[in-house]
Design an enzyme around this catalytic site. Structure first.
Site, short mmCIF file in Angstrom:
data_model
loop_
_atom_site.label_atom_id
_atom_site.label_comp_id
_atom_site.label_asym_id
_atom_site.label_seq_id
_atom_site.Cartn_x
_atom_site.Cartn_y
_atom_site.Cartn_z
N ASP A 16 0.85 -1.20 0.00
CA ASP A 16 0.00 0.00 0.00
C ASP A 16 0.89 1.25 0.00
OD1 ASP A 16 -2.30 1.53 0.19
OD2 ASP A 16 -2.40 1.38 2.37
N GLU B 73 2.52 5.08 -4.00
CA GLU B 73 2.46 6.02 -5.15
C GLU B 73 3.78 6.75 -5.36
OE1 GLU B 73 0.08 5.80 -2.70
OE2 GLU B 73 -0.98 4.43 -4.03
N ASP C 164 -8.87 3.66 -2.07
CA ASP C 164 -9.85 4.12 -1.08
C ASP C 164 -11.12 4.67 -1.71
OD1 ASP C 164 -7.95 3.30 0.64
OD2 ASP C 164 -7.29 5.31 1.24
C1 GLC Z 1 -4.70 3.31 2.93
C2 GLC Z 1 -5.17 2.09 2.14
C3 GLC Z 1 -6.21 1.34 2.95
C4 GLC Z 1 -5.61 0.96 4.28
C5 GLC Z 1 -5.11 2.18 5.03
C6 GLC Z 1 -4.39 1.85 6.32
O1 GLC Z 1 -5.72 4.21 3.06
O2 GLC Z 1 -5.64 2.43 0.88
O3 GLC Z 1 -6.65 0.21 2.25
O4 GLC Z 1 -6.56 0.29 5.06
O5 GLC Z 1 -4.23 2.91 4.21
O6 GLC Z 1 -3.33 1.00 6.10
#
Ligand code: GLC
Length: 767
Positions: A406, A409, A480
Site C-alpha cells: 500500500d 504512489e 480508497d
Molecule cells: C490506505 C489504504 C487502505 C488501508 C489504510 C491503512 O488508506 O488504501 O486500504 O486500510 O491505508 O493502512
C-alpha cells in the site's frame, strides 16, 4: 521540432530516419505492433513495462515517395512524413490512425476577464492546461471513435470527451468522474471505430496527459514534458486481439494460487489478536465461506515494516497459526515508508546499505507516513529490491501467505516528494519525476520476486499503485473508494477498463472503504464483488463495521448466497485465469470486448461479462428492485429462473435485494465445485458441470493450485463439448495425478452422476 526528412536507413527491421533536427525510429515488434521512438532523453527504451525481448523477427519493406517514407509489415503500412508525422494503414490500404496536421487549439476560448473571475472564486479553469507538451502525439479524430482502457480511471466506460493524467495519486476525497488520476498509471488506450480498432501505448513514466477529444473534437492527444517520444501502435483485427497484443508486449497475470480467488475479509480497524480470532470464529459459525484475513497496519510495532506488535497481536505468528488451523490464510500489509528510527533494524540496514532515496544534496530524503518520519526505499536499485525481497522471510516464517503493498504512489503526509529527489533507475540515477509512476511497480516486483524465491509458491501480491506491466507481479484493488452508490456503479466501468489495460486480477473494496455503508449497499456490493477477481470486503477505521452479519439476517443471507456462488464458480474463475495467462483476455470484460459490432455495447456501463459465458447486470442504484437488462445477440439463460431469453434486446428484470441478474450464454458448460468453507477444506475430486443447452465447447484446467509445477506440465485439461443434446468429456492433457473421480452433470432439473476413469465419456443431456 523534427524538421524535414533528410534520409533513412533500414537496420534489420528498424527504420532509422534522419530528420533535419532529430533522429526518429519506426520499428516493428511484430506484424501488428509498431514502435515510434525519438530518444530525447535516452537512446534506449529503458522500459519498465516491457521486459525481455519482445521483438519478433518480422518481414518489413521500405520505400520512398516524394513526401513520405513507407514502411510495411505483413499487416500494416506506416507512412512517415516531415516533422515525424506518422500514419497507419491496414494491408487493404484503409486508414487506421493518422497524425493531426493542424495546431492544437481549444474549441472554446474564454476572455482573460472571464478567466480572472472564474479563478477568483478558486475554480479550476477547464482547458487552462498547457498547449503543446514537449513530447506530444496528436491524432486526428475520424468522428465515431470510442476510447477504452487508460488503466484505473474514474468515470465511464467510454473515455471520449474526458481528459486524464498519469501521475499516481493518493487522494482521500471521494473519487468522482472529474478526477484526472488515481493510484495507477497505465498509459494505454484502445480506439474503436466502425470496422477499425487499435491501441496506443505511450511508454513514458513521467507525468503524462491524455485528452480524448475533449480539448477539441478534431483530435485526441497524449503528451509529456520529459522523457522520450516512445509509443506503440498496436493493431488487431478485433478488440480482443489488441488486448492480446498489448499484453504480449507488457506481460500477463500469471495463474494465481486457488485460495486467493476465494473470499477475503479485511478492515483497517482490527486492532488485536482477539478481534481477529473472533472474526475467524464468526465466519465459521455463520458458515460464510472465507479463505483470507488481511492484517492492516496495526499488526506492526509502531508501523515499522517487517515487525510485530506483540502487545496487541501476541507472540509473533501465533494468531496466524491459530486461524490457519481453521483454514484461514493471512495477508499482511507492507508499506514502503521505513520509520526513521536509529534503533530500528530495517532503518539501520537501509542506512548502512545506502538503500533510501536522497535529496539532490545527498542526504537521505525524509517525509512522513503512518510511522511518522519515514524514508523511501529506492526500489529502482536492484540491490534494494533484493534486500526488500529477502525481508519477507520474516513474515513467511510467521505463516503469512500473501503481501498487500500500500501507500506506494508513493504516499507522503508532508506534501508530495519534490521532483528532484534522487532515485536509481537500474544502472543510472533518475529523479522522482521519472520514478514516481513506477515506484509501486518496482515495489511489487521486489515483493513478487521475494515471495517466489522464498516460498516457491505463486506469489500473492496486492498493490495500490502501479504502472503498465505491473500485472506480471501483482493483483490490484482500486484504493480508497467510499461507501457510496456512485462508487458501486463506477466499479463496473472502472474494472472493465482496467481489464482492457492488462490489469486482470482486480477488485474494489466491497462495501466501500471510507464513509458508512448501509445493509442495502453492502448486499448490492457483494453481488458485484463475487464476480471481481479479487473479492475483498475492506473498510476504514472510524466507519461503520461492514462484516456480513452487521446488518441483520436478510443482508446476512444475501451475503452468504453470493459468497457461496463465488465458491461454486471457483473452477470457472480459475479457468478464466488460465486463459488470461495465455491470452491476456481479462476476467471482467465490458460487453464491447465480445460484441464490438453491436453499438449498444459501446457505452454499456451497467453490465459486464464474467468470462464469455456469463453476463452480470447488477443493481447499483439505491432503492432499485428492477434492472433494465440488455442481452447481446444469441440465446441466454436467466441464471436463477433458467428461463431462456433471446438476446439483441432490452428488457426489465425484477431484481429484489436478494437477486443479482445473471445470464448464461446458451451452449455454455460451467464447471462448479461442491460447497466448501475455504479452499483446502474438501478434496476437489468431484466437478459439477452445469450444462446450458445449445452448441458449445469448453476447456477446463486443473492443477495443484499452488506452485509452478504446472509450467512443467503438471496439469490436466478437459474438453467438454455439447451438441445435439449430447455432452462429451475428454481428457486432453493428462499431467496432474489428482484427476476428478466424478462428474456431476446438471441440466435443467436433471442431475447425473458419472464416475470418471480417464476415458472419454458421452452422455445425453436434455436439450
Ligand atoms: C490506505 C489504504 C487502505 C488501508 C489504510 C491503512 O488508506 O488504501 O486500504 O486500510 O491505508 O493502512
Amino acid at each position: 521540432m523534427y524538421g524535414k526528412i533528410k534520409n533513412y536507413e533500414l537496420n534489420g527491421q528498424k527504420l532509422v530516419i534522419q530528420f533535419e533536427k532529430q533522429e526518429g525510429i519506426v520499428e516493428a515488434y511484430t506484424d501488428e505492433i509498431i514502435n515510434v521512438f525519438c530518444g530525447f532523453e535516452t537512446k534506449d527504451h529503458h522500459s519498465k513495462a516491457i521486459e525481455g525481448e519482445k521483438r519478433k523477427e518480422t518481414k518489413v519493406s521500405v520505400s520512398r515517395t516524394n513526401s513520405e517514407i513507407i514502411y510495411s509489415t505483413e499487416k500494416l503500412t506506416v507512412h512517415i512524413a516531415d516533422e515525424f508525422k506518422v500514419d497507419f494503414y491496414d494491408k487493404e490500404g484503409t486508414l487506421l490512425c493518422e497524425d493531426y496536421r493542424g495546431k492544437r487549439a481549444y474549441a472554446q476560448q474564454l476572455s482573460e476577464k472571464s478567466l480572472e473571475l472564474i479563478r477568483a472564486e478558486g475554480h479550476d479553469v477547464s482547458g487552462e492546461n498547457e498547449l503543446d507538451y514537449k513530447i506530444q502525439i496528436v491524432k486526428k479524430m475520424q468522428g465515431d471513435e470510442k476510447f477504452y482502457g487508460l488503466g484505473d480511471k474514474t468515470g465511464f466506460l467510454d473515455k471520449k470527451h474526458y481528459d486524464y493524467e498519469m501521475w499516481n495519486s493518493d487522494l482521500p476525497q471521494a473519487h468522482t468522474d472529474a478526477f484526472k488520476a488515481l493510484y495507477k498509471s497505465v498509459p494505454f488506450f484502445i480506439t474503436l471505430r466502425e470496422n477499425c480498432v487499435y491501441g496506443l501505448f505511450f511508454d513514458n513514466t513521467y507525468k503524462s496527459f491524455f485528452n480524448m477529444a475533449k480539448e477539441n473534437e478534431k483530435y485526441f492527444y497524449f503528451g509529456a514534458n520529459e522523457g522520450n517520444l516512445d509509443y506503440y501502435f498496436i493493431y488487431g483485427a478485433a478488440m480482443k486481439e489488441v488486448v492480446q497484443n498489448y499484453t504480449y508486449l507488457t506481460g500477463r497475470t500469471p495463474l494465481p494460487q486457488l485460495w486467493t480467488l476465494g473470499y477475503h475479509q479485511s478492515r483497517w480497524g482490527y486492532e488485536t489478536k482477539e478481534e481477529i480470532l473472533a472474526l475467524a470464529k464468526k465466519y465459521r459459525e455463520c458458515e460464510i465461506p472465507c479463505d483470507t484475513i488481511h492484517f492492516d497496519i496495526d499488526y506492526m510495532d509502531g508501523y515499522r515494516v517487517f515487525t510485530w506488535n506483540e502487545e496487541d497481536f501476541g507472540k509473533p505468528g501465533e494468531i496466524i497459526k491459530q486461524i490457519a488451523d481453521m483454514g484461514f490464510k493471512t495477508v499482511t500489509i507492507i508499506d514502503p515508508g521505513v520509520k526513521k528510527d536509529d534503533n530500528y533494524t530495517k532503518y539501520k540496514e537501509g542506512i548502512a546499505g545506502d538503500y533510501f532515496a536522497k535529496t539532490p544534496e545527498g542526504e537521505v530524503y525524509v517525509n512522513a507516513v503512518w510511522p511518522g518520519e519515514a524514508v523511501y526505499p529506492d526500489f529502482g536499485d536492484p540491490k534494494v529490491r533484493s534486500w526488500w525481497a529477502n525481508n519477507h522471510k520474516y513474515l513467511l516464517e510467521l505463516g503469512v501467505r500473501g503481501i498487500w503493498n500500500d501507500m506506494n504512489e508513493p504516499a507522503s503526509f508532508n506534501g508530495e516528494l519534490p521532483q528532484d529527489v534522487v532515485f536509481t533507475d537500474e544502472d543510472r540515477k533518475a529523479n522522482h519525476a521519472k520514478m514516481h509512476n513506477v515506484y509501486g511497480h518496482l515495489m511489487s516486483k521486489a515483493t513478487y520476486e521475494g515471495l517466489k524465491e522464498l516460498d516457491k509458491k505463486r506469489p500473492f501480491v496486492i498493490t495500490r499503485a502501479c504502472y503498465a506491466g505491473s500485472q506480471k507481479y501483482a493483483t490490484f484493488w482500486t484504493g480508497d473508494n467510499q461507501s457510496l452508490w456512485a462508487h458501486l456503479a463506477m466499479a463496473i466501468p472502472q474494472m472493465c477498463n482496467m481489464g482492457l489495460s492488462g490489469l486482470s486480477f482486480i477488485g474494489t473494496d466491497v462495501g466501500g472503504f471510507g464513509a458508512d455503508t448501509t445493509g442495502e449497499l453492502l448486499a448490492r456490493w457483494v453481488q458485484v464483488g463475487c464476480f471481481s477477481p479479487l473479492f475483498r470486503n475492506h473498510s476504514a477505521k472510524g466507519t461503520i463495521q461492514q462484516e456480513p452479519w452487521v446488518f441483520g439476517d436478510e443482508v446476512l443471507s444475501i451475503y452468504k448466497k453470493y459468497v457461496e456462488l463465488r465458491y461454486r464458480l471457483l473452477p470457472y474463475l480459475y479457468d478464466l485465469f488460465y486463459e488470461e495467462e495465455k491470452t491476456g483476455i481479462p476476467i471482467i470484460r465490458p460487453l464491447v470486448l465480445h460484441y464490438e459490432e453491436d453499438k449498444e455495447t459501446h457505452e454499456m456501463n451497467g453490465e459486464f461479462l464474467f468470462g464469455e459465458s456469463m453476463l452480470v447486470a447488477p443493481v447499483v442504484e439505491q432503492g432499485a428492485t428492477k434492472k433494465i437488462v440488455y442481452l447481446p445477440k444469441g440465446d441466454w439463460y436467466d441464471y436463477d429462473t433458467k428461463e431462456k431469453i433471446s438476446g439483441n434486446k432490452y428488457f426489465l428484470k425484477d431484481a429484489p435485494l436478494s437477486v443479482c441478474p445473471i445470464y448464461v450464454k446458451a451452449g455454455s458448460i460451467l464447471p462448479n465445485f461442491l460447497p466448501m468453507h475455504y479452499v483446502g477444506e474438501i478434496e476437489l475430486d468431484t466437478l459439477i458441470l452445469n450444462v446450458y443447452p445449445g452448441t458449445g465447447e469448453y476447456l477446463h484446467y486443473q492443477d495443484n493450485g499452488e506452485d509452478f509445477a504446472y509450467r512443467d506440465g503438471e496439469y490436466n485439461l478437459y474438453r467438454f463439448a455439447q451438441k445435439d443434446g449430447m455432452l462429451t468429456i475428454t481428457l486432453e492433457h493428462d499431467g496432474y495425478d489428482k484427476k476428478y473421480k466424478n462428474f456431476e452433470i446438471h441440466c435443467g432439473e436433471e442431475v447425473k452422476q458419472i464416475p470418471f476413469t480417464g476415458a472419454p465419456i458421452t452422455v445425453k443431456v436434455n436439450g
